[in-house]
Design an enzyme around this catalytic site. Sequence first.
Site, mmCIF file in Angstrom:
data_model
loop_
_atom_site.group_PDB
_atom_site.id
_atom_site.type_symbol
_atom_site.label_atom_id
_atom_site.label_comp_id
_atom_site.label_asym_id
_atom_site.label_seq_id
_atom_site.Cartn_x
_atom_site.Cartn_y
_atom_site.Cartn_z
ATOM 1 N N ASP A 1 0.823 -1.210 0.000
ATOM 2 C CA ASP A 1 0.000 0.000 0.000
ATOM 3 C C ASP A 1 0.857 1.260 0.000
ATOM 4 O O ASP A 1 0.567 2.220 0.707
ATOM 5 C CB ASP A 1 -0.965 -0.021 1.194
ATOM 6 C CG ASP A 1 -2.167 0.897 0.988
ATOM 7 O OD1 ASP A 1 -2.474 1.233 -0.182
ATOM 8 O OD2 ASP A 1 -2.801 1.282 1.982
ATOM 9 N N LYS B 1 1.960 4.675 -1.098
ATOM 10 C CA LYS B 1 1.315 5.847 -1.712
ATOM 11 C C LYS B 1 1.696 7.048 -0.861
ATOM 12 O O LYS B 1 2.129 6.887 0.296
ATOM 13 C CB LYS B 1 -0.203 5.663 -1.769
ATOM 14 C CG LYS B 1 -0.847 5.387 -0.425
ATOM 15 C CD LYS B 1 -2.348 5.236 -0.546
ATOM 16 C CE LYS B 1 -2.970 4.823 0.776
ATOM 17 N NZ LYS B 1 -4.421 4.684 0.710
ATOM 18 N N ASN C 1 0.923 7.349 2.829
ATOM 19 C CA ASN C 1 1.602 6.455 3.776
ATOM 20 C C ASN C 1 3.102 6.714 3.839
ATOM 21 O O ASN C 1 3.853 5.934 4.417
ATOM 22 C CB ASN C 1 1.328 4.990 3.405
ATOM 23 C CG ASN C 1 -0.093 4.574 3.734
ATOM 24 O OD1 ASN C 1 -0.723 5.176 4.590
ATOM 25 N ND2 ASN C 1 -0.585 3.562 3.046
ATOM 26 N N ASP D 1 2.485 2.726 7.822
ATOM 27 C CA ASP D 1 1.301 1.922 7.539
ATOM 28 C C ASP D 1 1.579 0.555 6.918
ATOM 29 O O ASP D 1 1.430 0.362 5.706
ATOM 30 C CB ASP D 1 0.321 2.717 6.658
ATOM 31 C CG ASP D 1 -1.054 2.065 6.624
ATOM 32 O OD1 ASP D 1 -1.210 1.005 7.260
ATOM 33 O OD2 ASP D 1 -1.951 2.626 5.976
ATOM 34 N N THR E 1 -4.564 0.369 -3.067
ATOM 35 C CA THR E 1 -5.350 1.572 -3.344
ATOM 36 C C THR E 1 -5.442 1.709 -4.867
ATOM 37 O O THR E 1 -4.407 1.596 -5.543
ATOM 38 C CB THR E 1 -4.657 2.795 -2.709
ATOM 39 O OG1 THR E 1 -4.518 2.555 -1.300
ATOM 40 C CG2 THR E 1 -5.452 4.067 -2.927
#
Length: 280
Positions: free
Chosen positions: A134, A136, A139, A155, A176
Amino acid sequence: MASEGDFSKEYTLGKELGKGAFSIVKEGIHCKTKKVCAVKIIKAKSLSAREQSKLERETRICRLISSHANIVSMIDTFKDKEHYYMLFELITGGELFDDIVKREFYSEEDASKAIRQILDALLYCHEKGIVHRDLKPENLLLSSKVPPADIKVADFGLAIELEHPTEFNWYGFAGTPGYLSPEVIKREPYGKPVDMWAIGVILYILLVGYPPFWDEIQERLYKQIKEGRYDFPRPEWDTVSKSAKDLIMKMLIVDPIKRITIDDALHHPWVRGKEASKMH
Ligand code: ADP
Ligand code: MG
């Protein structure tokens, strides 16, 4: 494992630092020592067995990878009747996401430094068999509000543990939308290269302030990603160096086996800071 008891007797919660899909993160002050930290608070009461085991996985992973300069380190965990608390070092510079919005885009020099740090952190995770899944700008946190700030990867809520270093498997549809790799969208076996794809998307965003793949309709967005269909629109990409574009193209290769590896990316001239343009 987690200390049990009344969290509010040990820590005072302060202002909200951020919010994710599954949690709220607040500043916390240790009553005895007055030390400040970030507390990720998860409602423990309504957790299903599956959510509970995901939380245990996140905690286990955070413990395993807590000693890298570019990864947010976990200090402790805590549990009371209502909530589960994960205590992290406090990162004060905010999300990379907000910094990109504020600055519109990054200079190649700053982007190169940020990408090098993200790759460094990822190499450390991948060597321990951890895939983040994840990555991005929401994070990725900044160590300070004043440049030059370091990147801290946060995260690990969706991170997975591989049994073998080169394992490819179906670990479920997670991530995501704009950062999902083609193999995940195609529901094919996947592994470490999904993180490199996400870094390719992040690098693209850093340089111009908008994403390579975008459509309001999710099906169309997924079609773009599966086909690896993106471009470098004029005039904003005219001032970006060939070397930066070369790296993006190698990170955004649809076939995960052909996609650039972390080692090769770390040796790429643009990442090593030799060819980052001073113009953009
Ligand atoms: P979720 O799993 O719910 O997405 P995150 O771990 O991403 O939760 O945390 C949500 C947000 O809280 C982050 O995007 C960031 O803004 C903020 N945050 C998380 N950890 C810290 C930290 N150690 N220091 C400061 N802010 C943090
Ligand atoms: Mg998050």
